[in-house]
Scaffold this active site. Structure first.
Site, mmCIF file in Angstrom:
data_model
loop_
_atom_site.group_PDB
_atom_site.id
_atom_site.type_symbol
_atom_site.label_atom_id
_atom_site.label_comp_id
_atom_site.label_asym_id
_atom_site.label_seq_id
_atom_site.Cartn_x
_atom_site.Cartn_y
_atom_site.Cartn_z
ATOM 1 N N SER A 135 53.360 52.838 45.394
ATOM 2 C CA SER A 135 51.915 52.804 45.205
ATOM 3 C C SER A 135 51.297 52.354 46.527
ATOM 4 C CB SER A 135 51.589 51.823 44.082
ATOM 5 O OG SER A 135 50.202 51.702 43.902
ATOM 6 N N LYS A 161 51.870 57.394 45.161
ATOM 7 C CA LYS A 161 50.630 57.238 44.383
ATOM 8 C C LYS A 161 49.589 56.596 45.281
ATOM 9 C CE LYS A 161 49.621 53.833 41.021
ATOM 10 N NZ LYS A 161 50.039 53.160 39.775
ATOM 11 N N LYS A 163 45.977 54.861 45.759
ATOM 12 C CA LYS A 163 44.899 54.176 45.063
ATOM 13 C C LYS A 163 43.587 54.804 45.533
ATOM 14 C CE LYS A 163 47.024 50.915 42.743
ATOM 15 N NZ LYS A 163 46.894 50.829 41.276
ATOM 16 N N ASP A 188 45.561 56.829 41.470
ATOM 17 C CA ASP A 188 45.256 55.795 40.472
ATOM 18 C C ASP A 188 43.920 55.153 40.821
ATOM 19 O OD1 ASP A 188 45.175 53.714 38.678
ATOM 20 O OD2 ASP A 188 47.070 52.792 39.294
ATOM 21 N N GLU A 213 45.556 58.688 37.305
ATOM 22 C CA GLU A 213 45.800 57.517 36.455
ATOM 23 C C GLU A 213 44.521 56.710 36.261
ATOM 24 O OE1 GLU A 213 49.182 55.319 37.840
ATOM 25 O OE2 GLU A 213 48.599 53.483 36.805
ATOM 26 N N ASP A 238 46.859 53.738 31.955
ATOM 27 C CA ASP A 238 47.538 52.482 32.289
ATOM 28 C C ASP A 238 46.809 51.354 31.543
ATOM 29 O OD1 ASP A 238 48.490 50.156 33.484
ATOM 30 O OD2 ASP A 238 48.098 50.759 35.548
ATOM 31 N N LYS A 262 53.970 49.551 30.984
ATOM 32 C CA LYS A 262 54.264 48.255 31.608
ATOM 33 C C LYS A 262 54.548 47.317 30.453
ATOM 34 C CE LYS A 262 51.186 48.932 35.573
ATOM 35 N NZ LYS A 262 49.821 48.688 36.098
ATOM 36 N N GLY A 290 54.163 49.231 37.741
ATOM 37 C CA GLY A 290 54.532 48.005 38.445
ATOM 38 C C GLY A 290 53.341 47.082 38.590
HETATM 39 C C1 NPQ Z 1 48.504 49.702 38.726
HETATM 40 N N1 NPQ Z 1 49.998 48.347 40.204
HETATM 41 O O1 NPQ Z 1 49.321 50.551 38.492
HETATM 42 C C2 NPQ Z 1 48.874 48.330 39.317
HETATM 43 C C3 NPQ Z 1 47.708 47.613 39.767
HETATM 44 C C4 NPQ Z 1 47.838 46.243 40.300
HETATM 45 C C5 NPQ Z 1 51.684 48.927 41.828
HETATM 46 O O2 NPQ Z 1 49.657 50.038 41.664
HETATM 47 C C6 NPQ Z 1 47.989 41.305 41.146
HETATM 48 C C7 NPQ Z 1 47.966 41.469 39.782
HETATM 49 C C8 NPQ Z 1 47.989 42.394 41.944
HETATM 50 C C9 NPQ Z 1 47.931 42.734 39.233
HETATM 51 C C10 NPQ Z 1 47.917 44.809 42.203
HETATM 52 C C11 NPQ Z 1 50.344 49.168 41.231
HETATM 53 C C12 NPQ Z 1 47.945 43.680 41.406
HETATM 54 C C13 NPQ Z 1 47.916 43.845 40.032
HETATM 55 C C14 NPQ Z 1 47.863 46.066 41.634
HETATM 56 C C15 NPQ Z 1 47.879 45.127 39.506
HETATM 57 O O3 NPQ Z 1 47.347 49.917 38.408
HETATM 58 MG MG MG Z 2 47.591 51.775 37.362
#
Ligand code: NPQ
Ligand code: MG
Length: 368
Positions: A135, A161, A163, A188, A213, A238, A262, A290
């Site tokens: 990501s 992926k 953001k 995402d 996403e 998500d 998750k 994640g």
């Molecule tokens: C997602 N993760 O899929 C999340 C978002 C995310 C790997 O993109 C602290 C707590 C930091 C929660 C960073 C990825 C974070 C968090 C990203 C969640 O949307």
């Molecule tokens: Mg997400």
């Protein structure tokens, strides 16, 4: 097993680079770890809540409060034959799925250790390695983005992926797609758009993305169903999928065609198994998301991703994508674009206590 003692640790782990999403930027991951003692063993779980209520309502502090004052007391004196009993024991607590999931994970670890089996075996895993995706956060400019993506592709990641948010979407996607025409690519938005952006989001259809996403608000299943009618790119949910029941509702409504699972967001591994069963029955592809987990949460994710219904590459990256030094060992490494599923009893990682104390920002204990 009977919980004889619990310890909660808040750790502050520096990230190798700032991670920016549509909801904010993190430079340090604050993570809440749960250690449960039973039968002379210690089981570990990680709460995926963040430092603030941005991704979800829970935070590390609300989770600690709920664990110490409500969840652990519900386990007092209870003989737990199997971790799948945990959701029912915690059912009096409304919400707080991230707090509950951490407790359940620690009990799965204890149970797996007691059986002398790896977590993957107890969950029904069928793979000995899982496809690693990465990501990529929102970057200050396009050249930086392209060099980051090139670095990850060079390391062997199987899917990237990006953001996105309003103002950082079509241009970065076009630039990455032009440079990597065959790369499995996803985006995402972390809920950064509204249905008013439907025509703009429709522009994503020309990039051959695996999915978009969570484009809309976390509580907007109907909006996602409306948007899905307009896009050819599959929608993956998500934040909206907070329970197996919500997954069922989303699929019934046509709000998504793919689910990012998750276990930490939906209340634990038992709930993840329920979504796995539902998705398998309906032929809905799953992948494991994640939350910038330490090795403890990462090990749980890897075991879950080894199940047969998890058919798309995951947001499970090597430890070094996020941390120079993790509190659990050994680190997860990328091997030919995959992460190996541990085969040791329990989680297959060991918490390094000197490191845990070095990064600790708080510690609490509980006795029945
Ligand atoms: C997602 N993760 O899929 C999340 C978002 C995310 C790997 O993109 C602290 C707590 C930091 C929660 C960073 C990825 C974070 C968090 C990203 C969640 O949307
Ligand atoms: Mg997400």
């Amino acid at each position: 097993m009977r919980v004889e003692r619990a310890a909660l640790y808040l750790v502050a782990l520096p990230l190798v680079a700032p991670f920016r999403t549509s909801f904010g930027e993190e430079r340090v991951r604050h993570a809440l770890l749960v250690a449960l003692e039973a039968d002379g063993r210690t089981g570990w779980g990680e709460c995926v809540a963040g430092s603030g209520p941005w991704y979800s309502a829970e935070t590390v502090d609300t989770a600690r409060h709920v664990l110490l004052d409500f969840a652990l007391p519900l386990l007092r004196g209870k003989e737990i034959a199997h971790p799948r009993e945990v959701p029912e024991l915690l059912a009096p607590i409304r919400g707080h799925p991230m707090a509950k999931a951490a407790l359940e994970a620690a009990l799965w670890d204890l149970h797996a250790q007691g059986e002398g089996k790896p977590l993957t075996k107890l969950l029904g895993g069928t793979r000995d390695r899982v496809a690693a995706g990465v990501s990529v956060g929102i970057q200050p400019n396009l050249p930086t983005l392209l060099s980051r993506v090139a670095g990850y592709v060079g390391e062997g990641y199987r899917r990237v992926k990006l953001k996105i948010e309003p103002g950082w979407d079509l241009e970065p996607v076009a630039a990455v797609r032009e440079r990597f025409p065959d790369l499995p690519l996803a985006v995402d938005a972390n809920a950064a758009y509204t249905l008013d952006h439907a025509r703009h989001l429709k522009e994503l259809d020309r990039f051959g993305l695996l999915m978009v996403e969570q484009p809309l608000a976390y509580d907007d299943l109907l909006g996602h169903a409306r948007l899905a009618e307009k896009l050819t790119t599959p929608i993956c949910l998500d934040e909206s999928i907070s329970s197996p029941h919500r997954a069922w509702e989303a699929l019934e409504l046509g709000a998504c065609r793919i689910i990012n699972v998750k276990q930490g967001r939906i209340g634990g591994l038992s709930a993840a198994l329920a979504i796995h069963a539902l998705a398998t029955e309906r032929g809905v592809p799953l992948w494991c998301g994640g939350m910038l987990e330490t090795g403890v949460g990462r090990a749980v994710n890897v075991a879950l991703a080894s199940l047969p219904g998890f058919t798309l590459p995951h947001d499970i990256s090597a430890t070094d994508r996020y941390y120079r030094e993790d509190i659990a060992l050994p680190p997860f490494r990328l091997e030919d674009g995959h992460i190996r599923v541990p085969h040791e009893p329990g989680l297959g990682v060991a918490v390094d206590l000197p490191r845990l104390h070095r990064y600790a920002a708080g510690m609490w204990t509980w006795r029945p």
